[in-house]
Design an enzyme around this catalytic site. Structure first.
Site, PDB file in Angstrom:
ATOM      1  N   ARG A 257       0.837  -1.189   0.000  1.00 30.92           N
ATOM      2  CA  ARG A 257       0.000   0.000   0.000  1.00 30.92           C
ATOM      3  C   ARG A 257       0.875   1.243   0.000  1.00 30.92           C
ATOM      4  O   ARG A 257       1.922   1.291   0.649  1.00 30.92           O
ATOM      5  CB  ARG A 257      -0.934   0.014   1.224  1.00 30.92           C
ATOM      6  CG  ARG A 257      -2.078  -0.985   1.133  1.00 30.92           C
ATOM      7  CD  ARG A 257      -3.052  -0.617   0.015  1.00 30.92           C
ATOM      8  NE  ARG A 257      -4.159  -1.561  -0.114  1.00 30.92           N
ATOM      9  CZ  ARG A 257      -4.174  -2.595  -0.930  1.00 30.92           C
ATOM     10  NH1 ARG A 257      -3.107  -2.858  -1.682  1.00 30.92           N
ATOM     11  NH2 ARG A 257      -5.228  -3.387  -1.008  1.00 30.92           N
ATOM     12  N   GLU A 286      -4.017   7.929  -4.886  1.00 36.82           N
ATOM     13  CA  GLU A 286      -4.311   7.300  -6.182  1.00 36.82           C
ATOM     14  C   GLU A 286      -5.635   7.813  -6.722  1.00 36.82           C
ATOM     15  O   GLU A 286      -6.604   7.896  -5.960  1.00 36.82           O
ATOM     16  CB  GLU A 286      -4.352   5.773  -6.030  1.00 36.82           C
ATOM     17  CG  GLU A 286      -3.010   5.187  -5.639  1.00 36.82           C
ATOM     18  CD  GLU A 286      -3.045   3.669  -5.471  1.00 36.82           C
ATOM     19  OE1 GLU A 286      -4.085   3.049  -5.781  1.00 36.82           O
ATOM     20  OE2 GLU A 286      -2.036   3.109  -5.018  1.00 36.82           O
ATOM     21  N   HIS A 305      -1.586   0.721  -9.995  1.00 39.07           N
ATOM     22  CA  HIS A 305      -2.220  -0.240  -9.094  1.00 39.07           C
ATOM     23  C   HIS A 305      -2.802  -1.410  -9.901  1.00 39.07           C
ATOM     24  O   HIS A 305      -3.936  -1.840  -9.660  1.00 39.07           O
ATOM     25  CB  HIS A 305      -3.315   0.446  -8.259  1.00 39.07           C
ATOM     26  CG  HIS A 305      -3.572  -0.249  -6.947  1.00 39.07           C
ATOM     27  ND1 HIS A 305      -3.921   0.410  -5.808  1.00 39.07           N
ATOM     28  CD2 HIS A 305      -3.534  -1.573  -6.597  1.00 39.07           C
ATOM     29  CE1 HIS A 305      -4.094  -0.445  -4.818  1.00 39.07           C
ATOM     30  NE2 HIS A 305      -3.855  -1.657  -5.268  1.00 39.07           N
TER      31      HIS A 305
END
Length: 344
Positions: A257, A286, A305
């Protein structure tokens, strides 16, 4: 409660995978795909735009569920609304491996957290993420930024040595399913692998260093792979202090993360050469903001991601849910239950 356990599909899923879940005749599976995004669309893109009438239909379905496959619209706020409106809700399966953060975002009270089980899809994404981590370590050992720089400048050479994996020490931080599989793959390639973890676990590592010695261990590493969940305890774990201790030119790979990295400190370390390459599947915010200096850094490789995604992901998640549904009905312990103190 009905004779069968009422499961509402709250997130996009194909007909084939809905049928996989419905094989257990003890489940009443409710699926109205017209209220959901196309399952071919990334589930992270956000909720389907619904008319007020369709939104009311969707919420009525959620409020009739004993079990939800997926957090409604991947939204903590929508989950909170559903929990408050539906006293029959007993279990919610979250789609991401880090689904505990969706539960945290709902800000549920203790009574709700005690009433409802929350599970995640942890483990489903271990193989693609471990492969991406190996890619990052290889890219650092084989000096990808230098090779790309010469290519951009149309320069052939000079010829310089590249590091051998057999002479590479990799620190794998976080030995959950992703970290353990990463360590296994890197060990098989000949790397010396050291784990950083808060307790002893079985893993393909030379040793496990406690979290308190992270900076000390980082000083001897050629690469750091972060495979950590996003919790209060892991926030900023790759800190300015750790980055001050590293050998110049270290590779940093993050498949956990973005919150686990002090991003300004990482940017500064990329600029001054302490970090030779950062391979990041995740960032602190993000999508990555347009003004982030990471975009323009020649020694950063950015993935949106996406490293966890494989063609098999939806099927594996559906199979995991089906197994947990069997366990739920048979009174067995479920897999991947969220710790609602750390939301991990």
């Amino acid at each position: 409660m009905t004779d069968r356990l009422r499961v509402v599909i709250a997130t996009p899923l194909t007909r084939e995978l809905v049928e996989l879940i419905t094989r257990d005749e003890r489940l009443e599976v409710v699926w109205e795909p017209e209220l959901l995004n196309d399952p071919e669309i990334d589930w992270m893109v956000g909720p389907r735009q619904r008319t007020p009438e369709d939104q009311a239909r969707y919420e009525a379905l959620l409020d009739s569920a004993e079990v939800l496959f997926g957090v409604p619209d991947q939204s903590g706020r929508a989950l909170a609304r559903t929990v408050a409106a539906n006293p029959r809700l007993r279990w919610v399966h979250t789609i991401p491996a880090g689904g505990g953060q969706q539960v945290r975002a709902a800000r549920l009270d203790d009574a709700a957290l005690a009433r409802i089980l929350f599970t995640t899809s942890a483990g489903v994404h271990a193989t693609p993420l471990a492969e991406f981590a190996v890619f990052g370590v290889l890219a650092g050992a084989k000096r990808l930024p230098w090779l790309q720089g010469m290519q951009r400048e149309r320069r052939w050479g000079p010829r310089e040595p590249l590091r051998l994996l057999a002479e590479t020490t990799v620190l794998v931080v976080g030995l959950g399913a992703i970290g353990r599989l990463t360590a296994e793959k890197l060990s098989a390639l000949g790397c010396r692998v050291v784990g950083v973890h808060r307790r002893e676990v079985e893993a393909a590592v030379e040793e496990i260093v406690p979290v308190e010695r992270f900076a000390e261990a980082a000083a001897t590493a050629d690469a750091i792979v972060l495979a950590l969940p996003g919790t209060d305890a892991t926030r900023g774990m790759l800190s300015a202090e750790v980055l001050a201790a590293v050998k110049p030119g270290i590779t940093v790979v993050n498949v956990g993360r973005g919150t686990t990295v002090d991003e300004p400190a990482l940017v500064e370390a990329l600029r001054d050469g302490r970090v030779g390459l950062a391979v990041l599947d995740v960032t602190a915010v993000e999508p990555l903001p347009e003004d982030s200096p990471l975009w323009g850094m020649p020694n950063a490789v950015l993935a949106p991601h996406t490293a966890a995604i494989s063609p098999h992901e939806p099927r594996l998640i559906a199979e995991l849910f089906a197994e947990n549904a069997r366990r739920f009905l048979d009174g067995e312990t479920l897999l991947n239950v969220v710790d609602t103190r750390e939301f991990y």
